[in-house]
Design a protein around this motif. Structure first.
Motif, short mmCIF file in Angstrom:
data_model
loop_
_atom_site.label_atom_id
_atom_site.label_comp_id
_atom_site.label_asym_id
_atom_site.label_seq_id
_atom_site.Cartn_x
_atom_site.Cartn_y
_atom_site.Cartn_z
N SER A 1 35.09 41.26 36.63
CA SER A 1 34.88 40.76 37.90
C SER A 1 34.92 39.16 38.11
O SER A 1 34.83 38.39 37.18
N GLU B 1 27.20 39.09 40.66
CA GLU B 1 27.13 40.55 40.13
C GLU B 1 27.20 40.54 38.43
O GLU B 1 26.61 41.27 37.81
N ASP C 1 30.69 37.40 50.14
CA ASP C 1 30.15 36.00 49.67
C ASP C 1 31.09 34.95 50.39
O ASP C 1 30.82 33.89 50.84
N LYS D 1 33.14 38.10 40.61
CA LYS D 1 31.86 38.01 41.47
C LYS D 1 30.74 37.76 40.38
O LYS D 1 30.16 38.40 39.73
N ASP E 1 35.38 40.41 51.12
CA ASP E 1 34.46 39.52 50.40
C ASP E 1 33.16 39.01 51.10
O ASP E 1 33.47 37.94 51.76
#
Length: 520
Positions: A203, A208, A468, A205, A466
């Motif tokens: 990922s 996460e 974020d 991210k 996304d």
């Protein structure tokens, strides 16, 4: 002592003179989530492809549950219990969930399919891991989150075969999920780990990664450069390991808003508040799950088609016909979703790609003939200002396809933000998934460039999945579902829960009194 289920020893892979993997050694334990991180081109995909049998390593060995894994044999990887859920789903939309799960699990010479037993096994597996889905539902009618559950069930399915996964590779598993669907996935991962399954989690991210992983492995330039437990990591440390330097987050500069630069007419039957307006100096983000009308919206904002609701888009109060050339002349710049198929012509050199949308301007052409010197000077300025790397050997003659994904995006961004030969900055920037597939360093760079253009007076429409990214950049946020936009409201009035609900079609409720909004 931990029960090691996977061992990679000295994995090396070359493509010509390029060393994609350089002596990588890793282990994975039973019931462990190992995050495999790195920039684009760091070697993650190559390593996973070797593990899954798609590539053969030049050196090194792999052991699964103490047994050597034969190289270059996907069937052997499946039989050993290795499953993979790709970022882009590989499902047949016209078939049922059960049919998709059964594909490839039964021999062709079997006279009949044991569907009743398979359905029962599928239901048991789904209940066991919290992956609720109707076995008889047609995949094409499922939500994105439900389709991902089907992909995971395909890997876990054990009916009539020995290929039920005990080691699962998840590649960008939350890239297209709503926050609620991501939460459901995290709960599923918890059940898997409790059952003793082992997971390799890929990922971009980092929040996460820190939430779901036990251990982190970072690749850079084909080498393993960091390996540490999650308890010893934070996002800044991981980003620095991935890029090799400190990654500064994008910074917003305070500035005043200007006049309305873009007005998109409202679709029939929708409330007037859903008409999209963008002012100079602001970022208006459009959030939504893929396939809900984002591409029609982006096409309308760039003049490739009329607005979905009819009428004409207005730029600084002036209606524009749906012709891309008119939009470019009026100061609309675009960063398209697909940089390779739409943003660039890979076979053409960098300098020609740098003025694709402005090749007929007087500054670059005269009497139908290309003015090569000013065109190349314009391209060189973009390459230098936006730090487009990969042209060191062949210079501006380098084919665009030879650049990395991040540098391709820099070239497109530079073309959009620089404008044409007249030097005028863009009035409106339409940024459609501008950081899709980019690593943390490239993401920070793109974000800062968009914020700087906004502070200089451009209006920005950010279309992104996304959240974020949306909360980091947006002044106002709208959500698109089934082709209909919610009202664009200040970002501080949205929470992750509210925006996720709106993305799933549950309306655009604002933050209830007393609830804390998402921190940008």
């Amino acid at each position: 002592m931990a029960d090691t289920v996977l061992r990679l020893q000295g994995i090396t892979k070359r493509f010509g003179s390029l060393v994609a993997n350089d002596g990588i050694s890793l282990t994975l334990d039973r019931g462990e989530v190992l995050a495999l991180l790195g920039e684009n081109g760091a070697g993650k995909s190559t390593l996973v492809s070797i593990l899954f049998g798609h590539y053969v390593a030049a050196a090194g060995a792999i052991e699964v549950f103490g047994r050597a894994l034969p190289p270059g044999q996907p069937r052997a990887a499946l039989a050993a219990g290795i499953g993979m859920v790709h970022q882009h789903f590989t499902l047949a939309d016209n078939l049922s969930v059960l049919d998709n799960v059964l594909l490839g699990t039964e021999p062709l010479w079997r006279p009949s399919s044991a569907r009743a037993a398979a359905r029962a096994t599928l239901r048991d597996t789904a209940a066991r891991f919290g992956l609720a889905v109707d076995p008889d539902a047609r995949v094409g009618e499922l939500s994105v989150g439900e389709r991902q559950r089907v992909e995971i069930l395909k890997a876990l399915f054990e009916h009539g075969t020995k290929r039920g996964a005990r080691i699962l590779i998840l590649d960008e598993p939350t890239a297209v999920l709503t926050p609620q669907e991501s939460e459901s996935l995290f709960a599923t991962l918890g059940r898997m780990v409790a059952e003793g399954l082992s997971i390799i989690f890929i990922s971009h991210k980092l929040d996460e990664v820190l939430r779901v992983s036990h251990r982190i492995a970072v690749l850079r330039g084909g080498r393993l450069v960091a390996e540490l437990p999650v308890a010893d990591a934070d996002t800044a440390l991981i980003a620095e390991a991935m890029v090799g330097r400190r990654v500064a987050p994008a910074v917003k500069r305070a500035h005043a808003l200007g006049e309305v630069v873009c007005e998109l007419p409202v679709a029939p039957g929708c409330p007037p508040s859903t008409a999209l307006q963008v002012r100079a100096g602001e970022v208006v983000a459009v959030a939504g799950v893929a396939g809900n009308g984002q591409q029609a919206l982006a096409a309308a904002l760039c003049g490739e088609r009329p607005p979905p609701g009819g009428g004409a888009l207005r730029l600084r109060g002036r209606p524009l016909p749906a012709r891309p050339r008119e939009f470019v002349r009026a100061g609309v710049a675009r960063v398209p979703e697909d940089r390779q198929a739409v943003g660039l012509v890979g076979e053409l050199p960098v300098w020609e790609n740098a003025l694709l949308e402005r090749y007929a301007e007087p500054a670059f052409a005269r009497l139908g003939l290309r003015r090569r010197a000013p065109a190349q000077a314009h391209a060189r300025a973009i390459v230098e200002r936006f730090d487009v790397r990969g042209t060191e050997a062949a210079g501006l003659a380098t084919p665009a396809a030879a650049l990395s994904g991040g540098n391709q995006q820099k070239l497109i961004l530079g073309r959009a933000l620089t404008g044409g030969g007249d030097g005028r900055p863009p009035t409106l920037i339409v940024a459609d998934q501008p950081t899709w597939g980019l690593d943390v360093g490239a993401v920070a760079y793109v974000h800062q460039q968009l914020l700087d253009a906004c502070a200089a007076g451009a209006g920005v429409v950010l279309i992104s999945e996304d959240l974020d990214e949306i909360f980091a950049l947006a002044d106002r946020i709208a959500v698109i579902h089934a082709g209909v936009l919610t009202d664009a409201r200040p970002a501080r009035e949205w929470t992750l829960a509210a925006i996720g609900l709106a993305m799933a079609g549950g309306g655009g409720a604002v933050r209830p009194a007393g609830e804390t909004a998402h921190a940008a």
